[in-house]
Scaffold this motif. Structure first.
Motif, PDB file in Angstrom:
ATOM      1  N   ARG A  41       1.116  -1.509   0.179  1.00  0.00           N
ATOM      2  CA  ARG A  41       0.163   0.019  -0.298  1.00  0.00           C
ATOM      3  C   ARG A  41       0.726   0.833   0.046  1.00  0.00           C
ATOM      4  NH1 ARG A  41      -2.726   0.129   4.365  1.00  0.00           N
ATOM      5  NH2 ARG A  41      -4.767   1.918   3.725  1.00  0.00           N
ATOM      6  N   ALA A  42       0.317   1.922  -0.753  1.00  0.00           N
ATOM      7  CA  ALA A  42       1.108   3.454  -0.752  1.00  0.00           C
ATOM      8  C   ALA A  42       0.384   4.853  -1.076  1.00  0.00           C
ATOM      9  CB  ALA A  42       1.435   4.146  -1.987  1.00  0.00           C
ATOM     10  N   ILE A  43       0.340   5.947  -0.068  1.00  0.00           N
ATOM     11  CA  ILE A  43      -0.444   6.641  -0.428  1.00  0.00           C
ATOM     12  C   ILE A  43       0.457   8.457  -0.854  1.00  0.00           C
ATOM     13  CG2 ILE A  43       0.265   7.446   2.000  1.00  0.00           C
ATOM     14  CD1 ILE A  43      -2.597   8.886   2.417  1.00  0.00           C
ATOM     15  N   GLN A  62      -2.055  -1.587  -3.721  1.00  0.00           N
ATOM     16  CA  GLN A  62      -3.220  -0.531  -3.323  1.00  0.00           C
ATOM     17  C   GLN A  62      -2.662   0.671  -3.478  1.00  0.00           C
ATOM     18  OE1 GLN A  62      -5.326  -1.527  -0.106  1.00  0.00           O
ATOM     19  NE2 GLN A  62      -6.513  -3.032  -1.472  1.00  0.00           N
ATOM     20  N   VAL A  63      -2.804   1.349  -3.634  1.00  0.00           N
ATOM     21  CA  VAL A  63      -2.995   3.276  -3.529  1.00  0.00           C
ATOM     22  C   VAL A  63      -3.741   4.539  -3.667  1.00  0.00           C
ATOM     23  CG1 VAL A  63      -1.697   5.114  -4.874  1.00  0.00           C
ATOM     24  CG2 VAL A  63      -0.986   2.876  -5.658  1.00  0.00           C
ATOM     25  N   ASP A  97      -5.445   5.622   8.605  1.00  0.00           N
ATOM     26  CA  ASP A  97      -5.052   5.044   8.944  1.00  0.00           C
ATOM     27  C   ASP A  97      -3.467   4.549   8.875  1.00  0.00           C
ATOM     28  OD1 ASP A  97      -4.206   1.908   7.649  1.00  0.00           O
ATOM     29  OD2 ASP A  97      -5.273   2.322   6.203  1.00  0.00           O
ATOM     30  N   PHE A 100       0.794   2.214   5.802  1.00  0.00           N
ATOM     31  CA  PHE A 100       0.964   2.224   4.333  1.00  0.00           C
ATOM     32  C   PHE A 100       2.788   2.265   4.212  1.00  0.00           C
ATOM     33  CE2 PHE A 100      -2.479   5.130   4.434  1.00  0.00           C
ATOM     34  CZ  PHE A 100      -3.279   4.807   3.337  1.00  0.00           C
ATOM     35  N   ASP A 101       3.104   1.469   3.064  1.00  0.00           N
ATOM     36  CA  ASP A 101       4.732   0.653   2.962  1.00  0.00           C
ATOM     37  C   ASP A 101       5.660   2.167   2.332  1.00  0.00           C
ATOM     38  OD1 ASP A 101       4.039  -1.915   3.684  1.00  0.00           O
ATOM     39  OD2 ASP A 101       2.431  -1.627   1.843  1.00  0.00           O
ATOM     40  N   VAL A 103       4.565   7.121   2.312  1.00  0.00           N
ATOM     41  CA  VAL A 103       3.866   7.628   2.712  1.00  0.00           C
ATOM     42  C   VAL A 103       4.675   9.045   1.480  1.00  0.00           C
ATOM     43  CG1 VAL A 103       3.817   9.455   3.640  1.00  0.00           C
ATOM     44  CG2 VAL A 103       3.006   7.383   4.843  1.00  0.00           C
ATOM     45  N   VAL A 126       2.780   6.234   8.062  1.00  0.00           N
ATOM     46  CA  VAL A 126       3.655   5.399   7.900  1.00  0.00           C
ATOM     47  C   VAL A 126       3.799   3.630   8.473  1.00  0.00           C
ATOM     48  CG1 VAL A 126       5.507   5.508   8.388  1.00  0.00           C
ATOM     49  CG2 VAL A 126       6.155   4.226   6.315  1.00  0.00           C
ATOM     50  N   ARG A 127       3.556   2.842   7.895  1.00  0.00           N
ATOM     51  CA  ARG A 127       3.984   1.583   8.922  1.00  0.00           C
ATOM     52  C   ARG A 127       5.263   1.036   9.220  1.00  0.00           C
ATOM     53  NH1 ARG A 127       6.732  -2.569   6.577  1.00  0.00           N
ATOM     54  NH2 ARG A 127       6.613  -2.652   4.647  1.00  0.00           N
TER      55      ARG A 127
END
Length: 227
Positions: A41-43, A62-63, A97, A100-101, A103, A126-127
């Motif tokens: 996942r990225a944002i 997922q983005v 949330d 995210f892997d 940010v 960030v995770r």
């Protein structure tokens, strides 16, 4: 993310801005790709019309791409839709949330009324083991460069733009640099110097890595927590 300048400024020239960005060399995307970050996942915070989100879709399952400008998000959905990208009109401070892997944000931070609070918020997304990658404009001579810096620079760069883009697109680019809404936006910006940028980012992201992109500084930082 709440910004210090009028968020509707981009709304007024969203289509032209999208074309303008499409004509730029994309140094930020090249830098981001060079980090080699991939994952689930990225944002993309302050995603504009989706240029970076579209690129991130190749490297993440997922983005999530968020921006305050509804017209920008509409353009992103129309022109850069991908099955694994969600474009959302949203304030990043409303996103709770933290998994995210990656940010990512590009030239958005200087719009915030509280720059440090914005950095802390992005860090919170960030995770453990994930990466924060941020790019923002810097200016060592003027916090807000005067109008002539942009207009004279565009004129000086016009011959090179013609060689790179062709006359039609180079002429559009030159006119955009001189357009009233774009200049009004630029003259509302306030930038950090390189020294202030590194100092602030080092405080929030100890051990960060910096790269100078000329118009901007780029920072990458990996969360060393395990979990």
């Amino acid at each position: 993310m709440s910004i210090a300048t009028d968020p509707a400024l981009f709304d007024r020239f969203a289509a032209d801005y999208d074309r303008f960005v499409s004509l730029q060399p994309q140094q930020g995307l090249a830098w981001l790709s060079g980090l080699g970050v991939r994952g689930e996942r990225a944002i993309d915070v302050g995603c504009g019309s989706g240029h970076a989100a579209e690129r991130l879709a190749d490297d993440f399952r997922q983005v999530l791409a968020v921006d305050l400008s509804a017209p920008m998000i509409a353009i992103a959905r129309a022109r850069r839709a991908r099955p694994n990208v969600e474009y959302r009109v949203a304030d990043a401070f409303e996103i709770g949330d933290d998994g995210f892997d990656l940010v990512y944000s590009h030239t958005m931070m200087h719009h915030l009324p509280d720059y440090r609070a914005g950095l802390e918020q992005l860090k919170s997304l960030v995770r453990p083991g994930g990466t924060v990658a941020l790019i923002d404009n810097v200016s060592d001579l003027y916090p807000t460069p005067p109008r002539w810096v942009y207009t004279a620079g565009a004129v000086r760069g016009f011959p090179a733009s013609v060689r790179r883009l062709g006359l039609r697109d180079a002429w559009f680019e030159l006119r955009f640099w001189h357009s009233k809404p774009w200049l009004e936006h630029l003259l509302s910006d306030v930038y950090l110097s390189r020294v202030a940028f590194r100092r602030l980012y080092d405080e929030v992201f100890p051990g960060a890595t910096f790269d100078d992109l000329g118009f901007a500084l780029a920072m990458s930082w990996t969360d060393q927590r395990t979990g």
